[in-house]
Write a protein that holds these residues in place. Sequence first.
Motif, mmCIF file in Angstrom:
data_model
loop_
_atom_site.group_PDB
_atom_site.id
_atom_site.type_symbol
_atom_site.label_atom_id
_atom_site.label_comp_id
_atom_site.label_asym_id
_atom_site.label_seq_id
_atom_site.Cartn_x
_atom_site.Cartn_y
_atom_site.Cartn_z
ATOM 1 N N LEU A 1 0.694 -1.176 0.114
ATOM 2 C CA LEU A 1 0.041 -0.093 -0.096
ATOM 3 C C LEU A 1 0.868 1.147 -0.058
ATOM 4 C CD1 LEU A 1 -2.541 -1.324 2.661
ATOM 5 C CD2 LEU A 1 -3.024 -0.860 0.166
ATOM 6 N N GLU A 2 2.117 1.119 0.215
ATOM 7 C CA GLU A 2 2.899 2.305 0.203
ATOM 8 C C GLU A 2 4.046 2.308 -0.857
ATOM 9 O OE1 GLU A 2 1.986 4.486 2.170
ATOM 10 O OE2 GLU A 2 1.120 3.481 4.125
ATOM 11 N N GLY A 3 3.677 1.695 -1.931
ATOM 12 C CA GLY A 3 4.757 1.999 -2.866
ATOM 13 C C GLY A 3 6.105 1.118 -2.675
ATOM 14 N N ASN A 4 5.966 0.029 -1.928
ATOM 15 C CA ASN A 4 7.022 -0.838 -1.385
ATOM 16 C C ASN A 4 7.980 -1.436 -2.554
ATOM 17 O OD1 ASN A 4 4.660 -1.139 0.542
ATOM 18 N ND2 ASN A 4 5.999 -1.236 1.940
ATOM 19 N N PHE A 5 7.535 -1.785 -3.587
ATOM 20 C CA PHE A 5 8.288 -2.529 -4.653
ATOM 21 C C PHE A 5 8.254 -1.839 -5.817
ATOM 22 C CE2 PHE A 5 4.023 -4.573 -4.770
ATOM 23 C CZ PHE A 5 3.568 -4.266 -6.165
ATOM 24 N N LEU A 6 7.729 -0.594 -5.894
ATOM 25 C CA LEU A 6 7.843 -0.101 -7.213
ATOM 26 C C LEU A 6 9.289 0.402 -7.697
ATOM 27 C CD1 LEU A 6 4.758 2.462 -6.658
ATOM 28 C CD2 LEU A 6 4.768 0.208 -7.764
ATOM 29 N N ALA A 7 9.370 0.299 -9.074
ATOM 30 C CA ALA A 7 10.705 0.367 -9.658
ATOM 31 C C ALA A 7 11.298 1.672 -9.793
ATOM 32 C CB ALA A 7 10.890 -0.745 -11.003
ATOM 33 N N VAL A 8 11.455 2.518 -8.878
ATOM 34 C CA VAL A 8 11.760 3.841 -9.131
ATOM 35 C C VAL A 8 13.079 4.216 -9.816
ATOM 36 C CG1 VAL A 8 10.490 4.431 -7.279
ATOM 37 C CG2 VAL A 8 12.861 4.063 -6.694
ATOM 38 N N GLU A 9 14.038 3.215 -9.813
ATOM 39 C CA GLU A 9 15.052 3.240 -10.620
ATOM 40 C C GLU A 9 15.085 2.206 -11.608
ATOM 41 O OE1 GLU A 9 18.618 3.698 -8.504
ATOM 42 O OE2 GLU A 9 17.980 4.976 -6.938
ATOM 43 N N GLY A 10 14.101 1.641 -12.341
ATOM 44 C CA GLY A 10 13.964 0.483 -13.148
ATOM 45 C C GLY A 10 14.427 -0.894 -12.703
ATOM 46 N N GLY A 11 15.172 -1.345 -13.610
ATOM 47 C CA GLY A 11 15.766 -2.615 -13.014
ATOM 48 C C GLY A 11 14.815 -3.944 -13.430
ATOM 49 N N LEU B 1 25.675 -3.924 3.568
ATOM 50 C CA LEU B 1 25.253 -5.226 3.044
ATOM 51 C C LEU B 1 24.840 -5.225 1.650
ATOM 52 C CD1 LEU B 1 22.950 -6.385 6.004
ATOM 53 C CD2 LEU B 1 25.084 -7.087 5.531
ATOM 54 N N ASP B 2 24.811 -4.005 0.875
ATOM 55 C CA ASP B 2 24.284 -3.589 -0.306
ATOM 56 C C ASP B 2 25.105 -2.687 -1.066
ATOM 57 O OD1 ASP B 2 23.004 -3.742 -2.927
ATOM 58 O OD2 ASP B 2 21.266 -2.804 -2.042
ATOM 59 N N PRO B 3 26.545 -2.891 -1.240
ATOM 60 C CA PRO B 3 27.333 -1.709 -1.412
ATOM 61 C C PRO B 3 27.099 -1.095 -2.939
ATOM 62 C CG PRO B 3 28.673 -3.749 -1.429
ATOM 63 C CD PRO B 3 27.310 -4.007 -0.894
ATOM 64 N N ASN B 4 26.408 -1.771 -3.920
ATOM 65 C CA ASN B 4 26.192 -1.171 -5.086
ATOM 66 C C ASN B 4 24.877 -0.805 -5.239
ATOM 67 O OD1 ASN B 4 28.719 -1.855 -6.117
ATOM 68 N ND2 ASN B 4 28.111 -3.958 -6.543
ATOM 69 N N ASN B 5 24.039 -0.758 -4.063
ATOM 70 C CA ASN B 5 22.639 -0.235 -4.250
ATOM 71 C C ASN B 5 21.652 -0.609 -4.962
ATOM 72 O OD1 ASN B 5 20.567 1.321 -2.924
ATOM 73 N ND2 ASN B 5 21.078 3.049 -4.265
ATOM 74 N N ILE B 6 21.532 -2.160 -5.224
ATOM 75 C CA ILE B 6 20.887 -2.582 -6.208
ATOM 76 C C ILE B 6 19.570 -3.057 -5.556
ATOM 77 C CG2 ILE B 6 22.691 -3.516 -7.670
ATOM 78 C CD1 ILE B 6 22.017 -6.296 -6.707
ATOM 79 N N LEU B 7 19.620 -3.457 -4.470
ATOM 80 C CA LEU B 7 18.217 -4.023 -3.730
ATOM 81 C C LEU B 7 17.039 -3.130 -3.567
ATOM 82 C CD1 LEU B 7 19.734 -7.210 -1.464
ATOM 83 C CD2 LEU B 7 18.750 -7.176 -3.804
ATOM 84 N N ASN B 8 16.277 -3.042 -4.355
ATOM 85 C CA ASN B 8 14.908 -2.240 -3.968
ATOM 86 C C ASN B 8 15.403 -0.916 -3.567
ATOM 87 O OD1 ASN B 8 12.101 -1.645 -3.859
ATOM 88 N ND2 ASN B 8 12.008 -2.617 -1.827
ATOM 89 N N PRO B 9 16.138 -0.319 -4.407
ATOM 90 C CA PRO B 9 16.663 1.141 -4.186
ATOM 91 C C PRO B 9 15.560 2.257 -4.101
ATOM 92 C CG PRO B 9 17.183 0.773 -6.495
ATOM 93 C CD PRO B 9 16.690 -0.642 -5.872
ATOM 94 N N GLY B 10 15.959 3.123 -3.064
ATOM 95 C CA GLY B 10 15.081 4.408 -3.119
ATOM 96 C C GLY B 10 13.688 3.999 -2.041
#
Length: 468
Positions: free
Chosen positions: A84-94, A452-461
């Motif tokens: 309900l809060e935009g938890n998984f939206l792809a704000v940076e694509g991917g 834990l995610d140094p390349n910021n790939i997991l659900n960024p933003g």
Amino acid sequence: MHDLKAVPRELPAACVQALAARFGDRFSQSTAVCEHHGRDESPYPTMPPQGVVFAESTEDVAGVAALCNAHRVPLIAYGAGSSLEGNFLAVEGGIVVDLSRMNRILSVHSEDLTVTVQAGVTRKQLNDEIRDTGLFFPIDPGADASLGGMCATRASGTNAVRYGTMRENVLNLTVVTPAGDIVHTARRARKSSAGYDLTRLYVGSEGTLGIITEATVRLYPQPEAVSAAVCHFPSVDDAVAAVIEVIQLGVPIARVELMDANGVKAVNNYSKLALRESPLLLFEFHGTAAGVKEQAALVQEIASSHGGEDFEWAERPEDRTRLWSARHTAYFAGLQMRPGCRASTTDVCVPISRLADCIAQTNEDLVKASFPSLIVGHVGDGNFHVQMLLDPESETEFEEAEALNHRIVERALAMDGTCTGEHGVGLHKMQFMHAEHGDEGVAVMRALKHALDPNNILNPGKIVSWLA
């Protein structure tokens, strides 16, 4: 919010080729598939990923993660799509990794009251498949969410007042790291003092630190006797006051749900019920036959002292199912109050002693709003939800709803509450993290994300911004 646009990162051709080679027709870049995985129940516009992988095992997820990490491509886990809060939206694509095909129950240890499932198993599926064991899984957020998603958002729901939230009911997780490593956070023992509590680290992390692929959760014996009751009140204040007294007296109710008059009207129309359209509480009692009878009598006495009346008992399973189904579909019932609308839904949670004040002041705001709304809540643990029904073409209504959301959250925080009791942070509640946790607390969360995610790939933003 209305005009928020995704800004996709570049998707290297080499990554696309590698995913296609490994997953074949389980990797899709079709517009329809991507748009389906870029839409939730929040008021945000669709933000589709650039590709979707349908995983069938932990090893599949690890393979996707390793490829995305190597190419610095965002990776987002997807369960049932009910956030309900935009938890998984792809704000940076991917790339989205869809876990819905990972829907096997791996092992049931009835003697230990535990079960291990893949992340795509839904709560209804789990309870249907273990019914013959005499056990059940009590966490019930309303939507038929996946267990992986429920772990990731630290879900709770209607039974939390008696059985707790996902935080209390997860014993062990299998998690895929951004690099594609597979981590087991604990064993099946009911407690441990061995090292950092990795399980709790990932519960509530919304896929920003790792992707949950399996979970071991607690089960409970099905109660000997179950009874439910509806009770109507002159006002929301009276209903909440009754709940506070019930909780403070230590009555072990299993569920107590609030609906305001608009909520009751909505479920009447949607579920073809004939409930009186005034604020109501929906109770459920679990235990022995004698215990349930005693609890129900005490609660009825307390409710009556606060103006409660028209107690309607539902002891037959089909009658209880009818009532709880209506409660669980309250969100969709609300949408039907204004056909074509889009809902902006917020939730907060406060100490039970402040609940009446918080809801009363929220009601004062809502009656002045230019759009319809309703309140429902898991009021036994101080958690309530406000559903605001907005014209999707009206920027003015969205701005008004956001201003209301700010007041609701700020009020809850001033009462030593939280900006979200169970929806999670996602995109919508990020703006309140500093107010709730302080700059120092957010800095610790950001340090964990960077480590834990140094390349910021997991659900960024999501949850906290990458940069201070």
